[in-house]
Design a protein around this motif. Structure first.
Motif, short mmCIF file in Angstrom:
data_model
loop_
_atom_site.label_atom_id
_atom_site.label_comp_id
_atom_site.label_asym_id
_atom_site.label_seq_id
_atom_site.Cartn_x
_atom_site.Cartn_y
_atom_site.Cartn_z
N THR A 188 -4.68 -9.69 -6.10
CA THR A 188 -4.32 -8.46 -5.42
C THR A 188 -5.55 -7.66 -5.06
O THR A 188 -6.54 -7.66 -5.79
CB THR A 188 -3.41 -7.59 -6.33
OG1 THR A 188 -2.29 -8.35 -6.74
CG2 THR A 188 -2.95 -6.34 -5.63
N LEU A 189 -5.48 -6.97 -3.92
CA LEU A 189 -6.48 -5.96 -3.57
C LEU A 189 -5.90 -4.59 -3.86
O LEU A 189 -4.84 -4.24 -3.35
CB LEU A 189 -6.87 -6.06 -2.09
CG LEU A 189 -7.61 -7.34 -1.66
CD1 LEU A 189 -7.90 -7.29 -0.17
CD2 LEU A 189 -8.90 -7.52 -2.44
N TRP A 190 -6.57 -3.84 -4.71
CA TRP A 190 -6.09 -2.51 -5.12
C TRP A 190 -6.97 -1.43 -4.50
O TRP A 190 -8.18 -1.50 -4.56
CB TRP A 190 -6.11 -2.41 -6.64
CG TRP A 190 -5.97 -1.01 -7.18
CD1 TRP A 190 -4.91 -0.17 -6.98
CD2 TRP A 190 -6.91 -0.30 -7.99
NE1 TRP A 190 -5.14 1.03 -7.63
CE2 TRP A 190 -6.35 0.97 -8.25
CE3 TRP A 190 -8.15 -0.63 -8.53
CZ2 TRP A 190 -7.02 1.92 -9.04
CZ3 TRP A 190 -8.81 0.31 -9.30
CH2 TRP A 190 -8.24 1.58 -9.55
N ARG A 191 -6.31 -0.43 -3.88
CA ARG A 191 -7.02 0.71 -3.31
C ARG A 191 -6.52 1.98 -3.99
O ARG A 191 -5.34 2.34 -3.86
CB ARG A 191 -6.78 0.81 -1.79
CG ARG A 191 -7.34 -0.35 -0.99
CD ARG A 191 -6.91 -0.22 0.47
NE ARG A 191 -7.51 -1.22 1.33
CZ ARG A 191 -7.01 -2.42 1.54
NH1 ARG A 191 -5.89 -2.78 0.93
NH2 ARG A 191 -7.61 -3.28 2.33
N ARG A 192 -7.41 2.65 -4.67
CA ARG A 192 -7.03 3.88 -5.36
C ARG A 192 -6.76 4.99 -4.34
O ARG A 192 -7.46 5.12 -3.33
CB ARG A 192 -8.13 4.31 -6.32
CG ARG A 192 -7.73 5.45 -7.25
CD ARG A 192 -8.84 5.77 -8.22
NE ARG A 192 -8.44 6.83 -9.14
CZ ARG A 192 -9.24 7.36 -10.06
NH1 ARG A 192 -10.48 6.90 -10.19
NH2 ARG A 192 -8.81 8.32 -10.85
N SER A 193 -5.73 5.81 -4.61
CA SER A 193 -5.29 6.85 -3.68
C SER A 193 -5.73 8.24 -4.13
O SER A 193 -5.80 8.53 -5.32
CB SER A 193 -3.76 6.81 -3.56
OG SER A 193 -3.28 7.90 -2.81
N ASP A 227 -9.65 4.45 -1.51
CA ASP A 227 -10.95 3.81 -1.75
C ASP A 227 -11.00 2.44 -1.07
O ASP A 227 -9.97 1.91 -0.63
CB ASP A 227 -11.17 3.60 -3.25
CG ASP A 227 -11.73 4.84 -3.93
OD1 ASP A 227 -12.22 5.74 -3.23
OD2 ASP A 227 -11.65 4.91 -5.18
N ASP A 228 -12.20 1.88 -1.03
CA ASP A 228 -12.34 0.49 -0.60
C ASP A 228 -11.61 -0.41 -1.60
O ASP A 228 -11.49 -0.07 -2.78
CB ASP A 228 -13.81 0.09 -0.53
CG ASP A 228 -14.55 0.78 0.60
OD1 ASP A 228 -13.88 1.16 1.59
OD2 ASP A 228 -15.77 0.96 0.51
N PRO A 229 -11.11 -1.56 -1.14
CA PRO A 229 -10.32 -2.41 -2.04
C PRO A 229 -11.13 -3.03 -3.17
O PRO A 229 -12.30 -3.37 -3.00
CB PRO A 229 -9.77 -3.50 -1.10
CG PRO A 229 -10.72 -3.51 0.07
CD PRO A 229 -11.19 -2.11 0.22
#
Length: 213
Positions: A19-24, A52-54
């Motif tokens: 998974t690619l996670w991007r913090r909000s 954020d960037d992934p």
């Protein structure tokens, strides 16, 4: 019996989903009077959140019994997904509502009309594959298949050489995109630790297409 968190994390790493996670984050364009985001703000594009960037991580997918319980409680939408966040993931400490998650092991089909050369000629995602591009002949109204463009990470479309849609023409692009969700909520828990061992967390995801609706 003592939980071996490192063993569980190793199991998730072997069996989980990439998974690619991007913090909000809440965008600072929110109006103090109305609480609504600026619809013309270029950074958040009127969504009221920035990301954020992934960061690549691995998550687990629990059994369907969890989904059944949420459906019975009326807290489930069609397409929702439940995940398990291991302690080794950066999401365990910093994951929160409206974070974006891109599943690298699954794809959805898309098919969109676009106008060549228009300011709106941009995809809201980077496609995994492009399988067809076509437009209509202005005289015969029959389809014309063309070459595939390149698409940047932020969805900008660039055409190369070969048969391409004329400037100003509407064309259809079909392909696949990685399945994307946003973190709708974390399941409430007052037991994130068990005798000093940090336990995995569960969270509910919702399809990204439903964000803001």
């Amino acid at each position: 019996m003592r939980l071996r968190a490192d063993h569980f994390d190793r199991h998730i790493k072997n069996m989980g989903q990439d998974t690619l996670w991007r913090r909000s984050y809440a965008c600072a364009c929110i109006s103090a009077e109305s609480g609504s985001p600026d619809p013309k703000h270029a950074l958040c594009r009127g969504k009221g959140r920035i990301w954020d960037d992934p960061v690549k991580t691995v998550i687990g997918v629990p059994s369907q019994t969890t989904s059944a319980k949420m459906i019975a409680a009326g807290l489930w939408e069609q397409g929702d997904m439940t995940i398990v966040i291991p302690r080794s993931s950066p999401m365990w400490e910093n994951g929160g509502r409206y974070d974006r998650l891109t599943m690298l092991n699954s794809t959805d089909v898309f098919s969109l009309p676009l106008t060549r050369g228009a300011v709106t000629e941009k995809l809201p995602f980077k496609p995994a594959t492009i399988t067809r591009v076509f437009w209509l002949d202005p005289l015969t109204r029959l389809t014309i298949d063309g070459v595939f463009p390149s698409v940047s990470d932020d969805g900008v479309i660039t055409w190369g050489s070969g048969l391409t849609p004329p400037v100003g023409a509407v064309y259809s692009m079909t392909g696949t995109k990685f399945t994307e969700y946003y973190l709708f909520d974390q399941f409430p828990s007052d037991r994130n630790e068990h005798q000093g061992v940090q336990l995995p967390k569960k969270a509910q995801l919702r399809k990204w297409d439903l964000f803001g609706r």
